[in-house]
Design an enzyme around this catalytic site. Structure first.
Site, PDB file in Angstrom:
ATOM      1  N   ASP A 197       2.231   2.069   3.939  1.00  0.00           N
ATOM      2  CA  ASP A 197       1.290   3.133   3.936  1.00  0.00           C
ATOM      3  C   ASP A 197       2.041   4.470   3.822  1.00  0.00           C
ATOM      4  O   ASP A 197       1.553   5.496   4.023  1.00  0.00           O
ATOM      5  CB  ASP A 197       0.633   3.105   5.080  1.00  0.00           C
ATOM      6  CG  ASP A 197      -0.908   3.515   5.101  1.00  0.00           C
ATOM      7  OD1 ASP A 197      -1.157   4.111   3.981  1.00  0.00           O
ATOM      8  OD2 ASP A 197      -1.695   3.565   6.007  1.00  0.00           O
TER       9      ASP A 197
ATOM     10  N   ASP B 117       0.282   5.343  -1.273  1.00  0.00           N
ATOM     11  CA  ASP B 117      -0.682   6.527  -1.642  1.00  0.00           C
ATOM     12  C   ASP B 117      -0.152   7.779  -2.448  1.00  0.00           C
ATOM     13  O   ASP B 117      -0.833   8.776  -2.510  1.00  0.00           O
ATOM     14  CB  ASP B 117      -1.385   7.255  -0.380  1.00  0.00           C
ATOM     15  CG  ASP B 117      -2.635   6.569   0.233  1.00  0.00           C
ATOM     16  OD1 ASP B 117      -3.540   6.038  -0.578  1.00  0.00           O
ATOM     17  OD2 ASP B 117      -2.644   6.114   1.322  1.00  0.00           O
TER      18      ASP B 117
ATOM     19  N   HIS C 140       0.825  -1.168   0.063  1.00  0.00           N
ATOM     20  CA  HIS C 140      -0.046  -0.132   0.025  1.00  0.00           C
ATOM     21  C   HIS C 140       0.733   1.225   0.101  1.00  0.00           C
ATOM     22  O   HIS C 140       1.697   1.543   0.923  1.00  0.00           O
ATOM     23  CB  HIS C 140      -0.976   0.260   1.130  1.00  0.00           C
ATOM     24  CG  HIS C 140      -2.186   0.964   1.274  1.00  0.00           C
ATOM     25  ND1 HIS C 140      -3.211   0.654   0.466  1.00  0.00           N
ATOM     26  CD2 HIS C 140      -2.192   2.216   1.436  1.00  0.00           C
ATOM     27  CE1 HIS C 140      -3.992   1.585   0.572  1.00  0.00           C
ATOM     28  NE2 HIS C 140      -3.368   2.535   1.152  1.00  0.00           N
TER      29      HIS C 140
ATOM     30  N   HIS D 269     -13.238   1.335   3.471  1.00  0.00           N
ATOM     31  CA  HIS D 269     -12.357   2.196   3.967  1.00  0.00           C
ATOM     32  C   HIS D 269     -13.047   2.699   5.393  1.00  0.00           C
ATOM     33  O   HIS D 269     -13.303   1.764   5.959  1.00  0.00           O
ATOM     34  CB  HIS D 269     -12.039   3.625   3.327  1.00  0.00           C
ATOM     35  CG  HIS D 269     -11.001   4.506   3.661  1.00  0.00           C
ATOM     36  ND1 HIS D 269     -11.147   5.591   4.104  1.00  0.00           N
ATOM     37  CD2 HIS D 269      -9.464   4.149   3.601  1.00  0.00           C
ATOM     38  CE1 HIS D 269      -9.798   5.971   4.723  1.00  0.00           C
ATOM     39  NE2 HIS D 269      -8.871   5.228   4.298  1.00  0.00           N
TER      40      HIS D 269
ATOM     41  N   HIS E 208      -9.006  -2.279   7.248  1.00  0.00           N
ATOM     42  CA  HIS E 208     -10.108  -1.647   7.417  1.00  0.00           C
ATOM     43  C   HIS E 208     -11.525  -1.987   7.671  1.00  0.00           C
ATOM     44  O   HIS E 208     -12.528  -1.188   7.821  1.00  0.00           O
ATOM     45  CB  HIS E 208     -10.295  -0.319   6.053  1.00  0.00           C
ATOM     46  CG  HIS E 208      -9.267   0.695   6.096  1.00  0.00           C
ATOM     47  ND1 HIS E 208      -9.435   1.740   6.673  1.00  0.00           N
ATOM     48  CD2 HIS E 208      -8.271   0.777   5.277  1.00  0.00           C
ATOM     49  CE1 HIS E 208      -8.464   2.625   6.458  1.00  0.00           C
ATOM     50  NE2 HIS E 208      -7.554   2.003   5.872  1.00  0.00           N
TER      51      HIS E 208
ATOM     52  N   HIS F  61      -2.275  -3.275   4.546  1.00  0.00           N
ATOM     53  CA  HIS F  61      -1.535  -2.374   5.348  1.00  0.00           C
ATOM     54  C   HIS F  61      -2.367  -2.408   6.878  1.00  0.00           C
ATOM     55  O   HIS F  61      -2.858  -1.513   6.886  1.00  0.00           O
ATOM     56  CB  HIS F  61      -1.696  -0.935   4.825  1.00  0.00           C
ATOM     57  CG  HIS F  61      -2.807  -0.253   4.500  1.00  0.00           C
ATOM     58  ND1 HIS F  61      -3.940  -0.914   3.743  1.00  0.00           N
ATOM     59  CD2 HIS F  61      -3.466   0.794   4.828  1.00  0.00           C
ATOM     60  CE1 HIS F  61      -4.824  -0.002   3.713  1.00  0.00           C
ATOM     61  NE2 HIS F  61      -4.800   1.044   4.430  1.00  0.00           N
TER      62      HIS F  61
ATOM     63  N   GLU G 202      -8.921   1.276  -2.681  1.00  0.00           N
ATOM     64  CA  GLU G 202      -8.982   1.151  -1.267  1.00  0.00           C
ATOM     65  C   GLU G 202     -10.405   1.841  -0.870  1.00  0.00           C
ATOM     66  O   GLU G 202     -10.846   3.010  -0.565  1.00  0.00           O
ATOM     67  CB  GLU G 202      -7.875   2.304  -0.451  1.00  0.00           C
ATOM     68  CG  GLU G 202      -8.054   1.955   1.004  1.00  0.00           C
ATOM     69  CD  GLU G 202      -6.968   2.979   1.617  1.00  0.00           C
ATOM     70  OE1 GLU G 202      -6.516   3.981   1.133  1.00  0.00           O
ATOM     71  OE2 GLU G 202      -6.838   2.582   2.759  1.00  0.00           O
TER      72      GLU G 202
HETATM   73 ZN   LIG Z   1      -5.725   2.596   4.591  1.00  0.00          ZN
END
Ligand SMILES: [Zn+2]
Ligand SMILES: *[C@@H]1O[C@H](CO)[C@@H](O)[C@H](O)[C@H]1NC(C)=O
Ligand SMILES: *[C@@H]1O[C@H](CO)[C@@H](O)[C@H](O)[C@H]1NC(C)=O
Length: 410
Positions: free
Chosen positions: A304, A40, A38, A168, A214, A235, A141
């Site tokens: 992450d 971003d 993961h 999420h 999540h 993650h 996600e």
């Molecule tokens: Zn997340």
């Protein structure tokens, strides 16, 4: 005396990883790809540049966890780039924004073809590694991104999406998110709704990885009960080390081992130490704990990066991951265990998911839509629901009659 002194020095020095540990780490990373679950960076592209990649140079980009030199130094072999859009887009423009995140990931691979290779399979990850490129995969996600539509899920698969995080930090019309476990949000489905179970079966059929980071613990168990393929946590860290509800409890870690899945460990300080500060050693404590409870065969990396504000001392950006690998070696992890965590475990899970899909290829795609009244979205039109085989449920008929009565039409 001399021996005593050097032994003393030896044991003193073993408190931090040595240059030898680091060179051994780099050697292992040249043999097995580091696969991270993961990152971003695509979200940073949206919020900082409104996805105008032409205005960005990833070779010189500063003030972020990720750029091309950092990727090279960190020996990043494969990355699941996150196509993330926030929960506030749910029932609004979540699908469009998700498509734009998928697009920006494709464009990133096209803009830097010597660095990234777009990847859709376990085979692609190995091919990219052999060519010294970072295999680039897409993970969506949050289930809100598919707007309760299996057709949308399938189309995203066609666009190269290879995992979906079921939620999420908001419930979808078919699955409860982790905030339910904190008590700050009500459960709406006691886990997964019947449509949520259709989503799981369809992901098994297509060969899309099911990501349980999540979701509530109840959803984790329901998916582990019903999925034909192993699951991932892209993650998440260990709840027993830091009791945050985004982390994975021991009983689930054991079931992940029994079912051949993977937990890719998150480096976010708040999930590592349940405080705002953390070190490489604190992250390694999660690796050690999960190895003890469920074996090194379920461990992976899920940094992450560029999705969180606080990362540990010694793991400041993607270039620093070899420090963590060296720390595991210092703690006595074998070469084989380190390689398992680096990439072999994820490759095993991905191959199994692909095999299951192959074994299910005679199944038809599931075309039964979510019941209309299960999506509480005033913008969603009902085209197709009134005729064409699906009769309205008794509940929606009753609602229609009440509405008509209120309007004095009957
Ligand atoms: Zn997340
Ligand atoms: C792989 O790429 C790195 C960074 O660009 C370079 O230093 C290295 O020599 C390359 N290795 C091979 C085997 O091509
Ligand atoms: C993990 O699962 C394997 C295979 O089922 C089993 O042999 C092993 O003992 C398990 N490891 C742990 C630490 O429980």
């Amino acid at each position: 005396m001399l021996l005593g002194l050097s032994l003393l020095m030896f044991f003193t020095c073993r408190c931090v990883s040595s240059d030898e540990d680091l060179s051994r780490a780099l050697k292992l990373m040249s043999e097995t790809p580091l696969i991270d679950g993961h990152n971003d960076l695509p979200w940073q592209m949206r919020i900082q540049f409104n996805n105008q990649l032409n205005k960005v140079d990833l070779n010189t980009l500063e003030n972020m966890h990720t750029n091309i030199p950092k990727i090279k130094t960190g020996r990043l072999g494969a990355q699941f780039w996150s196509a993330y859009v926030p929960c506030e887009t749910q029932y609004k423009d979540a699908v469009r924004q998700t498509l734009e995140q998928i697009d920006v990931i494709h464009r990133m691979c096209q803009k830097y073809p010597d660095v990234f290779m777009f990847a859709k399979s376990s085979r692609d990850i190995k091919d990219a590694f052999a060519r010294n490129k970072t295999a680039s995969l897409i993970g969506v996600e949050g289930g809100h991104s598919i707007d309760s539509s299996l057709g949308t899920l399938r189309t995203m698969y066609q666009l190269g999406v290879r995992y979906l995080t079921l939620t999420h930090s908001c419930n979808t019309p078919w699955a409860d998110n982790w905030l339910v476990d904190t008590g700050s949000e009500p459960s709406e489905h006691n886990g997964l709704s019947p449509f949520g179970k259709q989503v799981i079966a369809e992901m098994n059929r297509m060969g899309m990885l099911i990501d349980l980071s999540h979701v509530t613990v109840r959803v984790m168990h329901q998916v582990l009960d019903m999925s034909k393929a192993p699951v991932i946590f892209s993650h998440s860290s260990a709840f027993a080390v830091c009791p945050h509800k985004r982390n994975v409890p021991d009983e689930v870690l054991k079931r992940v081992n029994e079912t051949g899945g993977i937990v890719m460990i998150n480096f976010y300080n708040d999930y590592v130490t349940c405080s705002q500060t953390a070190t490489v050693a604190n992250v390694a404590d999660h690796f050690d704990h999960i190895r003890k409870v469920a074996g090194a065969g379920i461990i992976g990396f899920g940094g992450d990066y560029d999705g969180v504000e606080r990362v540990p001392e010694g793991l400041e950006d993607v270039s620093k991951v070899p420090n963590l690998v060296a720390e595991l070696l210092r703690r006595g992890w074998s070469d084989q265990e380190v390689k398992a965590a680096l990439g072999d475990n994820l490759l095993r899970v991905f191959q199994k998911v692909e095999e299951i899909a192959e074994s299910l290829r005679k199944l038809s795609p599931d075309d039964v839509p979510i019941p209309y009244d299960e999506v509480k979205n005033p913008c969603r039109t009902s085209t197709g629901y009134s005729r064409g085989g699906i009769s309205p449920s008794p509940l929606s008929l009753a609602a229609l009659l009440i509405t008509l009565a209120l309007q004095k039409l009957i």
